[in-house]
Design an enzyme around this catalytic site. Structure first.
Site, PDB file in Angstrom:
ATOM      1  N   ARG A  63       0.832  -1.214   0.000  1.00 41.93           N
ATOM      2  CA  ARG A  63       0.000   0.000   0.000  1.00 41.93           C
ATOM      3  C   ARG A  63       0.867   1.266   0.000  1.00 41.93           C
ATOM      4  NH1 ARG A  63      -3.379   2.672   4.641  1.00 41.93           N
ATOM      5  NH2 ARG A  63      -4.992   3.777   3.464  1.00 41.93           N
ATOM      6  N   HIS A  67       0.655   4.420  -2.484  1.00 39.07           N
ATOM      7  CA  HIS A  67       0.436   5.800  -2.027  1.00 39.07           C
ATOM      8  C   HIS A  67       1.603   6.708  -2.393  1.00 39.07           C
ATOM      9  CE1 HIS A  67      -3.015   5.153   1.084  1.00 39.07           C
ATOM     10  NE2 HIS A  67      -3.215   4.490  -0.035  1.00 39.07           N
ATOM     11  N   ASN A  95      -3.385   8.428   5.335  1.00 40.64           N
ATOM     12  CA  ASN A  95      -2.167   7.672   5.667  1.00 40.64           C
ATOM     13  C   ASN A  95      -1.942   7.486   7.166  1.00 40.64           C
ATOM     14  OD1 ASN A  95      -1.337   7.209   3.011  1.00 40.64           O
ATOM     15  ND2 ASN A  95      -0.294   9.190   2.896  1.00 40.64           N
ATOM     16  N   HIS A 194      -6.067  -5.520  -2.428  1.00 39.23           N
ATOM     17  CA  HIS A 194      -6.863  -5.702  -1.209  1.00 39.23           C
ATOM     18  C   HIS A 194      -7.086  -7.165  -0.846  1.00 39.23           C
ATOM     19  CE1 HIS A 194      -8.623  -1.349  -1.393  1.00 39.23           C
ATOM     20  NE2 HIS A 194      -7.351  -1.393  -1.089  1.00 39.23           N
TER      21      HIS A 194
HETATM   22  C1  HEM Z   1      -8.850   1.329  -6.039  1.00 37.50           C
HETATM   23  C2  HEM Z   1      -8.783   2.304  -5.152  1.00 37.50           C
HETATM   24  C3  HEM Z   1      -8.339   2.072  -3.734  1.00 37.50           C
HETATM   25  C4  HEM Z   1      -8.959   2.520  -2.623  1.00 37.50           C
HETATM   26  C5  HEM Z   1     -10.196   3.380  -2.575  1.00 37.50           C
HETATM   27  C6  HEM Z   1      -8.225   2.021  -1.490  1.00 37.50           C
HETATM   28  C7  HEM Z   1      -8.540   2.271  -0.166  1.00 37.50           C
HETATM   29  C8  HEM Z   1      -7.983   1.617   0.919  1.00 37.50           C
HETATM   30  C9  HEM Z   1      -8.387   1.773   2.277  1.00 37.50           C
HETATM   31  C10 HEM Z   1      -9.458   2.731   2.774  1.00 37.50           C
HETATM   32  C11 HEM Z   1      -7.644   0.923   3.027  1.00 37.50           C
HETATM   33  C12 HEM Z   1      -7.765   0.683   4.543  1.00 37.50           C
HETATM   34  C13 HEM Z   1      -6.866   1.584   5.333  1.00 37.50           C
HETATM   35  C14 HEM Z   1      -7.179   1.430   6.797  1.00 37.50           C
HETATM   36  O1  HEM Z   1      -8.226   1.910   7.220  1.00 37.50           O
HETATM   37  O2  HEM Z   1      -6.408   0.780   7.521  1.00 37.50           O
HETATM   38  C15 HEM Z   1      -6.771   0.217   2.145  1.00 37.50           C
HETATM   39  C16 HEM Z   1      -5.879  -0.754   2.525  1.00 37.50           C
HETATM   40  C17 HEM Z   1      -5.001  -1.365   1.672  1.00 37.50           C
HETATM   41  N1  HEM Z   1      -4.830  -1.073   0.341  1.00 37.50           N
HETATM   42 FE1  HEM Z   1      -6.004   0.068  -0.806  1.00 37.50          FE
HETATM   43  N2  HEM Z   1      -7.180   1.277  -1.944  1.00 37.50           N
HETATM   44  C18 HEM Z   1      -7.199   1.278  -3.317  1.00 37.50           C
HETATM   45  C19 HEM Z   1      -6.292   0.678  -4.153  1.00 37.50           C
HETATM   46  C20 HEM Z   1      -5.198  -0.041  -3.734  1.00 37.50           C
HETATM   47  C21 HEM Z   1      -4.135  -0.487  -4.582  1.00 37.50           C
HETATM   48  C22 HEM Z   1      -4.004  -0.151  -6.066  1.00 37.50           C
HETATM   49  C23 HEM Z   1      -3.282  -1.205  -3.797  1.00 37.50           C
HETATM   50  C24 HEM Z   1      -1.999  -1.883  -4.167  1.00 37.50           C
HETATM   51  C25 HEM Z   1      -1.742  -2.362  -5.345  1.00 37.50           C
HETATM   52  C26 HEM Z   1      -3.836  -1.216  -2.472  1.00 37.50           C
HETATM   53  C27 HEM Z   1      -3.312  -1.897  -1.408  1.00 37.50           C
HETATM   54  C28 HEM Z   1      -3.842  -1.893  -0.136  1.00 37.50           C
HETATM   55  C29 HEM Z   1      -3.376  -2.767   0.915  1.00 37.50           C
HETATM   56  C30 HEM Z   1      -2.324  -3.864   0.767  1.00 37.50           C
HETATM   57  C31 HEM Z   1      -4.096  -2.431   2.053  1.00 37.50           C
HETATM   58  C32 HEM Z   1      -3.932  -3.041   3.450  1.00 37.50           C
HETATM   59  C33 HEM Z   1      -2.928  -2.202   4.215  1.00 37.50           C
HETATM   60  C34 HEM Z   1      -2.537  -2.754   5.572  1.00 37.50           C
HETATM   61  O3  HEM Z   1      -2.940  -3.864   5.927  1.00 37.50           O
HETATM   62  O4  HEM Z   1      -1.803  -2.055   6.271  1.00 37.50           O
HETATM   63  N3  HEM Z   1      -4.984  -0.471  -2.457  1.00 37.50           N
HETATM   64  N4  HEM Z   1      -6.987   0.672   0.851  1.00 37.50           N
END
Ligand code: HEM
Ligand SMILES: *[C@@H]1O[C@H](CO)[C@@H](O)[C@H](O)[C@H]1NC(C)=O
Length: 328
Positions: A63, A67, A95, A194
């Protein structure tokens, strides 16, 4: 020589020079082979060590790379700490407090500075670490073209215009990713990130309690899953640290569980579930769910492409000594 010939010669020289400069300024696989041979090995060691302590950090690093790249390009700007006069990207609500894994980048950087000072950029360390995280959690490994340089600017104010919020619908997501050079198919592919990690309750609790002015619970969310989520995220809880796994059946494995969740109406964010509301993206969701091998290779290719967004190369930017602070 006539003056015409001189001018022609000069123009040719400029073209040759600018051409070779452009070649030099491209990212290259194995960029540190001559200058810091152990760079990728050391990053991988640090990622491995961190994952032994906490598997979830892999998700954090994937992530973090996303970002970084979507805001000012992959220039390590997400790593920079705020100062009294500047609120940096990492302290944007998108973030902080959710982004994790900074200490992995710090420890890799410290080891690399010790053996090849001022050579390996923080932006490249993050790109390598994201790749290693994908690979170690069961995705395909891929070569990371490197040679990124570190930026000197990091502004929390630039987050809203660049990072998609979890409330986005499929059209908004498609536009956001198109702005970064991605097709809609690649947007669906990358959303598969995700498949690992966790989310804080605040990122989706609107779907449980305050969907819109007339409906509390998002009707597109499987009611059984919604009930589970409500237990994990009680309404009005003052505990902002509460988290739930994404893709609960395999939250530490880079697989196609994310797409299976969506088909079962168990996408955690509106931005996940919305992929089922459009014919083209719904088709991609189904195909990815059915073809784990193909999705893994599409994901690897899309990560490489993401890693090229607006990079600084050549003499642009700098090689930060510490990833949290721009050089003095
Ligand atoms: C498509 C639009 C996307 C949205 C709206 C989005 C939004 C989010 C949100 C809200 C979270 C949760 C953060 C939290 O509350 O802890 C999250 C987690 C995450 N996102 Fe996305 N995301 C997007 C695309 C992506 C992309 C393109 C990737 C990587 C290729 C990605 C990888 C991740 C990962 C791995 C997590 C888990 C992070 C953790 O466990 O610390 N996301 N995302
Ligand atoms: C609220 O959401 C429901 C379910 O999607 C929908 O039927 C209704 O029209 C929405 N109401 C408003 C005021 O947007």
């Amino acid at each position: 020589m006539s003056s015409k010939q001189v001018i022609c010669g000069f123009i040719t020289l400029v073209l040759i020079l600018s051409h070779s400069f452009m070649l030099e300024a491209q990212l290259q696989v194995g960029f540190y082979a001559g200058s810091c041979n152990l760079a990728e090995f050391i990053v991988k060691q640090e990622v491995r060590n961190a994952l032994i302590r906490d598997k979830g950090v892999a998700a954090g690093l994937v992530r973090m790379h996303f970002h970084d790249c979507f805001v000012r390009g992959c220039d390590g700007s997400v790593l920079i700490d705020s100062t009294p006069s500047n609120t940096a990207e990492k302290d944007s609500p998108a973030n902080n407090p959710s982004l994790r894994g900074f200490e992995v980048i710090d420890s890799a950087k410290a080891r690399l500075e010790a053996i090849c000072q001022g050579v390996v950029s923080c932006a490249d360390i993050l790109a390598f670490a994201a790749r290693d995280s994908v690979e170690i959690t069961g995705g395909f490994g891929y070569d990371v073209p490197a040679g990124r340089r570190d930026g000197r600017i990091s502004l929390a104010s630039e987050i809203p215009a660049n990072l998609p919020p979890p409330t986005f619908n499929v059209d908004q997501l498609t536009r956001n990713f198109a702005n970064k050079g991605f097709t809609q198919d690649e947007m669906v592919t990358l959303s598969g990130g995700h498949t690992i990690g966790r989310s804080h309750c605040a990122s989706f609790s609107n779907r449980l309690y305050s969907f819109n002015s007339t409906t509390g619970q998002d009707p597109s969310l499987d009611p059984i899953y919604a009930a589970q989520l409500k237990q994990q995220c009680p309404q009005g809880s003052s505990n902002t640290n509460l988290v739930v796994p994404m893709n609960p059946s395999s939250p530490t494995i880079t697989d196609v569980g994310y797409y299976r969740d969506i088909i079962a109406n168990r996408g955690l964010f509106s931005s996940d579930q919305t992929l089922l509301t459009n014919t083209a993206t719904a088709t991609q969701v189904t195909q990815n769910a059915q073809n784990p091998f193909i999705w893994r290779s599409k994901f690897a290719a899309a990560m490489v492409k993401m890693g090229r967004i607006e990079v600084l190369t050549g003499n642009a930017g700098e090689i930060r000594a510490k990833c949290r602070v721009i050089n003095g």
